[in-house]
Design a protein around this motif. Structure first.
Motif, PDB file in Angstrom:
ATOM      1  N   ALA A 178     -11.588   6.507   0.374  1.00  0.00           N
ATOM      2  CA  ALA A 178     -11.184   5.117   0.149  1.00  0.00           C
ATOM      3  C   ALA A 178     -11.679   4.215   1.277  1.00  0.00           C
ATOM      4  CB  ALA A 178      -9.664   5.033   0.027  1.00  0.00           C
ATOM      5  N   SER A 179     -11.613   4.704   2.525  1.00  0.00           N
ATOM      6  CA  SER A 179     -12.061   3.908   3.666  1.00  0.00           C
ATOM      7  C   SER A 179     -13.544   3.591   3.571  1.00  0.00           C
ATOM      8  CB  SER A 179     -11.779   4.653   4.981  1.00  0.00           C
ATOM      9  OG  SER A 179     -10.398   4.778   5.202  1.00  0.00           O
ATOM     10  N   VAL A 180     -14.359   4.611   3.304  1.00  0.00           N
ATOM     11  CA  VAL A 180     -15.812   4.402   3.235  1.00  0.00           C
ATOM     12  C   VAL A 180     -16.176   3.522   2.051  1.00  0.00           C
ATOM     13  CG1 VAL A 180     -18.031   5.546   2.915  1.00  0.00           C
ATOM     14  CG2 VAL A 180     -16.345   6.534   4.462  1.00  0.00           C
ATOM     15  N   LEU A 181     -15.624   3.815   0.867  1.00  0.00           N
ATOM     16  CA  LEU A 181     -15.932   3.012  -0.317  1.00  0.00           C
ATOM     17  C   LEU A 181     -15.438   1.578  -0.163  1.00  0.00           C
ATOM     18  CD1 LEU A 181     -15.208   5.489  -3.266  1.00  0.00           C
ATOM     19  CD2 LEU A 181     -17.421   4.798  -2.331  1.00  0.00           C
ATOM     20  N   GLY A 182     -14.312   1.404   0.514  1.00  0.00           N
ATOM     21  CA  GLY A 182     -13.787   0.059   0.722  1.00  0.00           C
ATOM     22  C   GLY A 182     -14.708  -0.792   1.569  1.00  0.00           C
ATOM     23  N   ILE A 183     -15.298  -0.189   2.603  1.00  0.00           N
ATOM     24  CA  ILE A 183     -16.242  -0.904   3.454  1.00  0.00           C
ATOM     25  C   ILE A 183     -17.465  -1.320   2.647  1.00  0.00           C
ATOM     26  CG2 ILE A 183     -17.721  -0.735   5.487  1.00  0.00           C
ATOM     27  CD1 ILE A 183     -15.686   1.297   6.601  1.00  0.00           C
ATOM     28  N   MET A 243       0.828  -1.215   0.000  1.00  0.00           N
ATOM     29  CA  MET A 243       0.000   0.000   0.000  1.00  0.00           C
ATOM     30  C   MET A 243       0.858   1.260   0.000  1.00  0.00           C
ATOM     31  SD  MET A 243      -3.167  -0.802  -0.264  1.00  0.00           S
ATOM     32  CE  MET A 243      -2.519  -2.022  -1.435  1.00  0.00           C
ATOM     33  N   LEU A 244       2.023   1.175   0.624  1.00  0.00           N
ATOM     34  CA  LEU A 244       2.941   2.309   0.613  1.00  0.00           C
ATOM     35  C   LEU A 244       3.431   2.573  -0.809  1.00  0.00           C
ATOM     36  CD1 LEU A 244       4.422   4.402   2.360  1.00  0.00           C
ATOM     37  CD2 LEU A 244       6.245   2.716   2.698  1.00  0.00           C
ATOM     38  N   LEU A 245       3.759   1.507  -1.536  1.00  0.00           N
ATOM     39  CA  LEU A 245       4.192   1.652  -2.931  1.00  0.00           C
ATOM     40  C   LEU A 245       3.067   2.208  -3.805  1.00  0.00           C
ATOM     41  CD1 LEU A 245       6.218  -1.663  -3.452  1.00  0.00           C
ATOM     42  CD2 LEU A 245       7.133   0.664  -3.306  1.00  0.00           C
ATOM     43  N   VAL A 246       1.825   1.750  -3.546  1.00  0.00           N
ATOM     44  CA  VAL A 246       0.674   2.241  -4.315  1.00  0.00           C
ATOM     45  C   VAL A 246       0.422   3.717  -4.038  1.00  0.00           C
ATOM     46  CG1 VAL A 246      -1.828   2.026  -4.618  1.00  0.00           C
ATOM     47  CG2 VAL A 246      -0.414  -0.025  -4.456  1.00  0.00           C
ATOM     48  N   THR A 247       0.687   4.151  -2.801  1.00  0.00           N
ATOM     49  CA  THR A 247       0.420   5.540  -2.400  1.00  0.00           C
ATOM     50  C   THR A 247       1.465   6.509  -2.934  1.00  0.00           C
ATOM     51  OG1 THR A 247      -0.614   4.722  -0.363  1.00  0.00           O
ATOM     52  CG2 THR A 247       0.021   7.042  -0.407  1.00  0.00           C
ATOM     53  N   LEU A 248       2.703   6.060  -3.073  1.00  0.00           N
ATOM     54  CA  LEU A 248       3.810   6.963  -3.440  1.00  0.00           C
ATOM     55  C   LEU A 248       3.556   7.789  -4.708  1.00  0.00           C
ATOM     56  CD1 LEU A 248       7.000   4.882  -2.551  1.00  0.00           C
ATOM     57  CD2 LEU A 248       6.161   6.973  -1.445  1.00  0.00           C
ATOM     58  N   PRO A 249       2.983   7.227  -5.787  1.00  0.00           N
ATOM     59  CA  PRO A 249       2.729   8.069  -6.972  1.00  0.00           C
ATOM     60  C   PRO A 249       1.805   9.250  -6.687  1.00  0.00           C
ATOM     61  CG  PRO A 249       2.549   5.748  -7.534  1.00  0.00           C
ATOM     62  CD  PRO A 249       2.649   5.817  -6.052  1.00  0.00           C
ATOM     63  N   PHE A 250       0.925   9.108  -5.707  1.00  0.00           N
ATOM     64  CA  PHE A 250      -0.030  10.164  -5.389  1.00  0.00           C
ATOM     65  C   PHE A 250       0.551  11.202  -4.425  1.00  0.00           C
ATOM     66  CE2 PHE A 250      -2.403   6.463  -6.688  1.00  0.00           C
ATOM     67  CZ  PHE A 250      -3.370   6.981  -7.541  1.00  0.00           C
ATOM     68  N   THR A 251       1.752  10.944  -3.913  1.00  0.00           N
ATOM     69  CA  THR A 251       2.438  11.932  -3.062  1.00  0.00           C
ATOM     70  C   THR A 251       3.678  12.489  -3.759  1.00  0.00           C
ATOM     71  OG1 THR A 251       3.766  10.206  -1.959  1.00  0.00           O
ATOM     72  CG2 THR A 251       1.650  10.792  -0.950  1.00  0.00           C
ATOM     73  N   GLY A 252       3.731  12.316  -5.079  1.00  0.00           N
ATOM     74  CA  GLY A 252       4.884  12.813  -5.832  1.00  0.00           C
ATOM     75  C   GLY A 252       6.134  12.000  -5.601  1.00  0.00           C
ATOM     76  N   GLY A 265     -12.663  -9.676   3.286  1.00  0.00           N
ATOM     77  CA  GLY A 265     -12.655  -9.407   4.722  1.00  0.00           C
ATOM     78  C   GLY A 265     -11.390  -8.707   5.153  1.00  0.00           C
ATOM     79  N   ILE A 266     -10.246  -9.183   4.651  1.00  0.00           N
ATOM     80  CA  ILE A 266      -8.969  -8.548   4.987  1.00  0.00           C
ATOM     81  C   ILE A 266      -8.871  -7.160   4.354  1.00  0.00           C
ATOM     82  CG2 ILE A 266      -6.472  -8.721   4.696  1.00  0.00           C
ATOM     83  CD1 ILE A 266      -7.534 -10.684   6.718  1.00  0.00           C
ATOM     84  N   ALA A 267      -9.475  -6.989   3.179  1.00  0.00           N
ATOM     85  CA  ALA A 267      -9.379  -5.725   2.443  1.00  0.00           C
ATOM     86  C   ALA A 267     -10.587  -4.825   2.689  1.00  0.00           C
ATOM     87  CB  ALA A 267      -9.233  -6.008   0.951  1.00  0.00           C
ATOM     88  N   SER A 268     -11.206  -4.930   3.847  1.00  0.00           N
ATOM     89  CA  SER A 268     -12.452  -4.195   4.116  1.00  0.00           C
ATOM     90  C   SER A 268     -12.232  -2.809   4.693  1.00  0.00           C
ATOM     91  CB  SER A 268     -13.336  -5.008   5.060  1.00  0.00           C
ATOM     92  OG  SER A 268     -12.650  -5.323   6.258  1.00  0.00           O
ATOM     93  N   PHE A 305      -7.509   6.559  -7.333  1.00  0.00           N
ATOM     94  CA  PHE A 305      -6.780   6.098  -6.152  1.00  0.00           C
ATOM     95  C   PHE A 305      -7.512   4.948  -5.480  1.00  0.00           C
ATOM     96  CE2 PHE A 305      -6.142   6.453  -1.494  1.00  0.00           C
ATOM     97  CZ  PHE A 305      -4.791   6.174  -1.434  1.00  0.00           C
ATOM     98  N   PHE A 306      -8.818   5.101  -5.275  1.00  0.00           N
ATOM     99  CA  PHE A 306      -9.576   4.039  -4.615  1.00  0.00           C
ATOM    100  C   PHE A 306      -9.593   2.761  -5.438  1.00  0.00           C
ATOM    101  CE2 PHE A 306     -13.642   1.751  -4.529  1.00  0.00           C
ATOM    102  CZ  PHE A 306     -13.480   1.133  -3.305  1.00  0.00           C
ATOM    103  N   VAL A 307      -9.883   2.873  -6.740  1.00  0.00           N
ATOM    104  CA  VAL A 307      -9.967   1.677  -7.592  1.00  0.00           C
ATOM    105  C   VAL A 307      -8.639   0.926  -7.587  1.00  0.00           C
ATOM    106  CG1 VAL A 307     -10.246   0.861  -9.962  1.00  0.00           C
ATOM    107  CG2 VAL A 307     -11.786   2.620  -9.064  1.00  0.00           C
ATOM    108  N   LEU A 308      -7.545   1.652  -7.698  1.00  0.00           N
ATOM    109  CA  LEU A 308      -6.219   1.020  -7.705  1.00  0.00           C
ATOM    110  C   LEU A 308      -5.936   0.356  -6.366  1.00  0.00           C
ATOM    111  CD1 LEU A 308      -3.470   0.505  -9.032  1.00  0.00           C
ATOM    112  CD2 LEU A 308      -2.741   2.753  -8.179  1.00  0.00           C
ATOM    113  N   VAL A 309      -6.183   1.093  -5.279  1.00  0.00           N
ATOM    114  CA  VAL A 309      -5.899   0.567  -3.937  1.00  0.00           C
ATOM    115  C   VAL A 309      -6.735  -0.679  -3.657  1.00  0.00           C
ATOM    116  CG1 VAL A 309      -6.238   1.028  -1.490  1.00  0.00           C
ATOM    117  CG2 VAL A 309      -5.086   2.706  -2.911  1.00  0.00           C
ATOM    118  N   TYR A 310      -8.028  -0.623  -3.942  1.00  0.00           N
ATOM    119  CA  TYR A 310      -8.879  -1.761  -3.602  1.00  0.00           C
ATOM    120  C   TYR A 310      -8.554  -2.978  -4.462  1.00  0.00           C
ATOM    121  CZ  TYR A 310     -12.768  -4.480  -1.954  1.00  0.00           C
ATOM    122  OH  TYR A 310     -13.512  -5.487  -1.379  1.00  0.00           O
ATOM    123  N   ALA A 311      -8.321  -2.762  -5.745  1.00  0.00           N
ATOM    124  CA  ALA A 311      -7.999  -3.889  -6.628  1.00  0.00           C
ATOM    125  C   ALA A 311      -6.721  -4.588  -6.177  1.00  0.00           C
ATOM    126  CB  ALA A 311      -7.865  -3.397  -8.067  1.00  0.00           C
TER     127      ALA A 311
END
Length: 382
Positions: free
Chosen positions: A355-360, A93-102, A323-326, A293-299
Motif C-alpha cells: 500500500a505504501s509503495v502503490l500510494g506513492i 484508517m483504523l476503521l478501514v483496517t479493522l475488517p482485514f484484522t478480523g 499530497g496528504i494521501a501520498s 486493501f490498497f484500493v479501499l485505503v487510497y480511495a
C-alpha cells in the motif's frame, strides 16, 4: 566483494534509475526503491549488517533534511491544522483496517493504520506547484507529524510487547520523550530571542562551509544519541536538530551554506542507499485481498483529505488531497520495525508495504494527470 564495492554498485544503479524516473515525471526515490528490489535478486552475498548501518545513516540525513524544510513557527502554525487532520485520518484508517484484522483492535491494526496515515514529504514538494505555495507548509507539516507519530506508535507497541501487562514503563518512556522534545523547543525559543545575533556573528566568522557542517553534525549526532537513549528513534534527534537550525536563528546565508552541504550528502550518497535498502527488504504478497486493501485505503484517504483541505478549485483540492494521501517511504521502515519486533504479522506487513509503495506511485501519477488537465484547460481558455 567488499562493502565499499556494494555501496558503489547500489549508489550507481539507484541514481541511474532515479534519473529515469525523474524524466518520466516521478520522484527519484521511487527509482531508488525499484533499484533495491532488482538488486535484491542479484546481490545475494551482500553483508546486510553493514548495509543496514549505511541505510540507517540515510534515514538520519533524510530526517535532518525534513527538519530543515520547516521552522518551529511554521510547524506550530501549520500543526494547528494538520494535527486534527492527522487524528481524523488515523481514526478513519483504523476503521478501514479493522475488517482485514478480523475486527480485532490489536497491534496489527494500530501499526498498519499508522503506516497508511503517513504522507511523503518528497511527493508533497513535487506537487507544490499544483496546489500553490500557501499550502506547502501545511502539507509538509502533515508529512512530518505523520512520520513522527508512526514511529511513536510502533515503538509504543514494541514497549508494550516487551513488558506485557505492565504499562508504567511505557508511560514513563512517553513522559521522557515529551520532556525531551519540549525542553529542546523551549531552548530553541529562548536562544532565538536572546542570542540570535550572537549565533549569526559566530557562524559568520567560520571560514569554510565544512566548519558549519561539522558543528551542525555535532549537534545532530548528540541529539540522535540522546533520542536513542531515552527510547525515541535516533532519527528523531536528527529531525529536531534540523528543525532548530532554521534560517531565522542562524541567518539566511549560513542556512543556505548548511542546506547545500546537507542536501549534497543526503541525496548524493545516503538517500540512494536508504531507499535501495528499503527495496532490498521489500516484503509483499500479491493477492486480491491485498489489492482490495490498497484500493479501499487510497480511495478513502484521497476523498477524506481532499474534503478536509478543500479549495475552491476542484483540481487543486484533488492535488492537495493527493499530497496528504501520498503515504511515505518511512512507512516501510515502520513496518519493518514492527515485523522484526514481533508486533506486526507478516501478512499485514506485506499489505501495508505494498500500500505504501502503490500510494506513492498513485499520488505522483494523479499529480501529473491533474497538471496535464490544468494545462489543457489553460490552452483551451486561451
Amino acid at each position: 566483494m567488499e562493502i565499499i564495492g556494494y555501496v558503489f554498485v547500489i549508489i550507481a544503479f539507484a541514481r541511474l534509475l532515479a534519473e529515469g524516473f525523474e524524466r518520466l515525471g516521478y520522484p527519484g526515490f521511487l527509482g531508488e526503491i525499484t533499484a533495491g528490489m532488482i538488486l535484491s535478486a542479484i546481490l545475494l552475498e551482500m553483508p546486510r549488517d553493514q548495509m543496514l548501518l549505511m541505510a540507517e545513516l540515510g534515514l538520519f540525513f533524510l530526517m535532518i533534511s525534513a527538519g530543515l524544510e520547516v521552522t518551529p513557527e511554521e510547524l506550530h502554525y501549520a500543526g494547528k491544522k494538520t494535527l486534527p487532520l492527522y487524528v481524523v485520518t488515523y481514526l478513519v484508517m483504523l476503521l478501514v483496517t479493522l475488517p482485514f484484522t478480523g475486527w480485532k483492535l490489536n497491534s496489527d491494526a494500530l501499526i498498519v493504520a499508522a503506516i497508511i496515515s503517513t504522507a511523503s514529504a518528497p511527493i508533497v514538494l513535487r506537487l507544490k506547484r499544483f496546489f500553490g505555495e500557501d499550502f506547502i507548509h501545511v502539507a509538509l507539516s502533515y508529512a512530518v507529524i505523520s512520520e513522527i507519530m508512526s514511529l511513536f506508535i510502533v515503538y509504543v507497541m514494541v514497549r508494550i510487547h516487551e513488558t506485557p501487562g505492565d504499562y508504567m514503563p511505557v508511560v514513563e518512556s512517553i513522559l521522557k520523550d515529551a520532556v525531551f522534545i519540549g525542553v529542546l523547543m523551549y531552548i530553541n525559543y529562548i536562544i532565538g530571542i536572546k542570542h540570535k545575533v550572537m549565533i549569526i556573528r559566530f557562524l559568520r566568522r567560520l571560514k569554510s562551509d565544512e566548519a558549519v557542517f561539522g558543528l551542525f553534525m555535532v549537534l545532530s549526532t548528540s541529539l540522535a544519541f540522546i533520542s536513542d537513549e531515552i527510547g525515541l528513534h535516533f532519527s528523531i534527534g536528527g529531525f529536531m536538530a534540523g528543525l532548530m537550525m532554521h534560517s531565522d536563528l542562524v541567518g539566511t546565508k549560513q542556512y543556505d551554506r548548511l542546506t547545500t552541504i546537507v542536501s549534497g550528502v543526503t541525496y548524493g550518497i545516503f538517500a540512494p542507499i536508504f531507499f535501495a535498502w528499503r527495496g532490498l527488504n521489500f516484503e509483499t504478497e500479491l493477492s486480491f485481498v491485498v489489492i482490495e486493501f490498497f484500493v479501499l485505503v487510497y480511495a478513502v484517504r484521497l476523498l477524506l483529505s481532499s474534503a478536509l483541505v478543500r479549495h475552491r478549485d476542484v483540481s487543486t483540492s484533488i492535488v492537495r488531497g493527493a499530497g496528504i494521501a501520498s503515504f511515505g517511504v518511512l512507512g516501510l521502515l515502520v513496518g519493518e520495525i514492527g515485523f522484526v519486533s514481533g508486533v506486526l504479522s507478516q501478512h499485514m506487513y506485506a499489505m501495508a508495504s505494498l500500500a505504501s509503495v502503490l500510494g506513492i506511485f498513485t499520488s505522483a501519477t494523479l499529480g501529473r494527470a491533474v497538471s496535464n488537465y490544468q494545462s489543457k484547460s489553460s490552452e483551451s481558455a486561451a
